[in-house]
Design a protein around this motif. Structure first.
Motif, short mmCIF file in Angstrom:
data_model
loop_
_atom_site.label_atom_id
_atom_site.label_comp_id
_atom_site.label_asym_id
_atom_site.label_seq_id
_atom_site.Cartn_x
_atom_site.Cartn_y
_atom_site.Cartn_z
N GLY A 41 23.72 -3.07 -3.41
CA GLY A 41 23.11 -4.25 -2.82
C GLY A 41 22.33 -3.94 -1.55
N ARG A 42 22.91 -3.16 -0.67
CA ARG A 42 22.24 -2.83 0.59
C ARG A 42 21.05 -1.92 0.35
N ALA A 43 21.15 -1.06 -0.65
CA ALA A 43 20.04 -0.16 -0.95
C ALA A 43 18.83 -0.96 -1.41
N TRP A 44 19.05 -1.97 -2.25
CA TRP A 44 17.94 -2.79 -2.71
C TRP A 44 17.34 -3.60 -1.57
N LEU A 45 18.15 -4.06 -0.67
CA LEU A 45 17.64 -4.77 0.50
C LEU A 45 16.76 -3.84 1.35
N ILE A 49 12.72 -4.38 2.26
CA ILE A 49 12.22 -4.38 3.64
C ILE A 49 11.18 -3.28 3.82
N ALA A 50 11.44 -2.11 3.26
CA ALA A 50 10.49 -1.01 3.40
C ALA A 50 9.17 -1.30 2.69
N LEU A 51 9.25 -1.89 1.50
CA LEU A 51 8.02 -2.24 0.80
C LEU A 51 7.25 -3.34 1.53
N ALA A 52 7.96 -4.25 2.18
CA ALA A 52 7.29 -5.27 2.98
C ALA A 52 6.55 -4.63 4.15
N ALA A 53 7.14 -3.58 4.74
CA ALA A 53 6.46 -2.87 5.82
C ALA A 53 5.20 -2.16 5.31
N VAL A 54 5.27 -1.62 4.10
CA VAL A 54 4.10 -0.96 3.51
C VAL A 54 2.99 -1.98 3.28
N VAL A 55 3.34 -3.11 2.71
CA VAL A 55 2.33 -4.15 2.43
C VAL A 55 1.75 -4.69 3.74
N ALA A 56 2.62 -4.93 4.71
CA ALA A 56 2.13 -5.44 6.00
C ALA A 56 1.21 -4.42 6.67
N GLY A 57 1.56 -3.14 6.58
CA GLY A 57 0.70 -2.11 7.16
C GLY A 57 -0.64 -2.02 6.47
N ALA A 58 -0.66 -2.23 5.14
CA ALA A 58 -1.93 -2.18 4.41
C ALA A 58 -2.78 -3.40 4.71
N VAL A 59 -2.17 -4.57 4.77
CA VAL A 59 -2.91 -5.82 5.01
C VAL A 59 -3.44 -5.87 6.45
N LEU A 60 -2.63 -5.47 7.38
CA LEU A 60 -3.03 -5.52 8.79
C LEU A 60 -3.82 -4.29 9.22
N MET A 72 10.23 4.84 5.20
CA MET A 72 11.41 4.00 4.95
C MET A 72 11.61 3.77 3.46
N THR A 73 10.52 3.63 2.71
CA THR A 73 10.63 3.44 1.26
C THR A 73 11.25 4.67 0.60
N ALA A 74 10.82 5.84 1.02
CA ALA A 74 11.39 7.07 0.45
C ALA A 74 12.88 7.17 0.75
N MET A 75 13.28 6.82 1.97
CA MET A 75 14.70 6.88 2.31
C MET A 75 15.48 5.81 1.55
N ALA A 76 14.93 4.64 1.37
CA ALA A 76 15.63 3.55 0.68
C ALA A 76 15.79 3.86 -0.80
N VAL A 77 14.76 4.45 -1.41
CA VAL A 77 14.87 4.80 -2.83
C VAL A 77 15.93 5.87 -3.02
N ASN A 78 16.06 6.76 -2.06
CA ASN A 78 17.11 7.78 -2.14
C ASN A 78 18.50 7.14 -2.12
N ALA A 83 23.08 9.72 -8.42
CA ALA A 83 23.31 11.15 -8.61
C ALA A 83 23.35 11.88 -7.26
N ALA A 84 22.58 11.40 -6.31
CA ALA A 84 22.57 12.04 -4.99
C ALA A 84 23.88 11.80 -4.25
N ARG A 85 24.58 10.73 -4.58
CA ARG A 85 25.83 10.41 -3.91
C ARG A 85 27.00 11.22 -4.45
N ARG A 86 26.90 11.66 -5.70
CA ARG A 86 27.99 12.41 -6.30
C ARG A 86 28.10 13.79 -5.67
#
Length: 93
Positions: A41-45, A49-60, A72-78, A83-86
């Motif tokens: 749940g927290r990973a999806w959140l 948030i990271a994708l919102a920052a990407v969109v905001a950076g592109a729009v602004l 942040m998107t790369a870290m959140a997708v990780n 498999a990385a947690r195992r």
């Protein structure tokens, strides 16, 4: 069941209770929760948030915000990758 099997089962139960108490309580009630390693749940959140920052950076047209959002998107997708947690264990001979 032999006594030594009861001891092993009691040890497993105690270890599970220490590792993931909410899952252990759910097993006792007959309605188990997903184990901790499968809760994301927290990973999806973080991804949202990271994708919102990407969109905001592109729009602004803010390069720093866009770059930060990509990092942040790369870290959140990780975080979403189970498999990385195992723990990686060497194969048994």
């Amino acid at each position: 069941m032999p006594d030594f099997d009861d001891d092993k089962i009691a040890g497993l139960e105690a270890r599970l209770g220490r590792d993931d108490p909410r899952f252990a309580r759910g097993l006792e009630k007959g309605r188990p929760r997903r184990p901790r390693r499968y809760r994301r749940g927290r990973a999806w959140l973080a991804v949202v948030i990271a994708l919102a920052a990407v969109v905001a950076g592109a729009v602004l047209r803010q390069g720093l915000l866009l770059a930060a959002g990509l990092v942040m998107t790369a870290m959140a997708v990780n975080l979403c990758d189970s498999a990385a947690r195992r723990r990686i264990r060497p194969p048994r001979p």
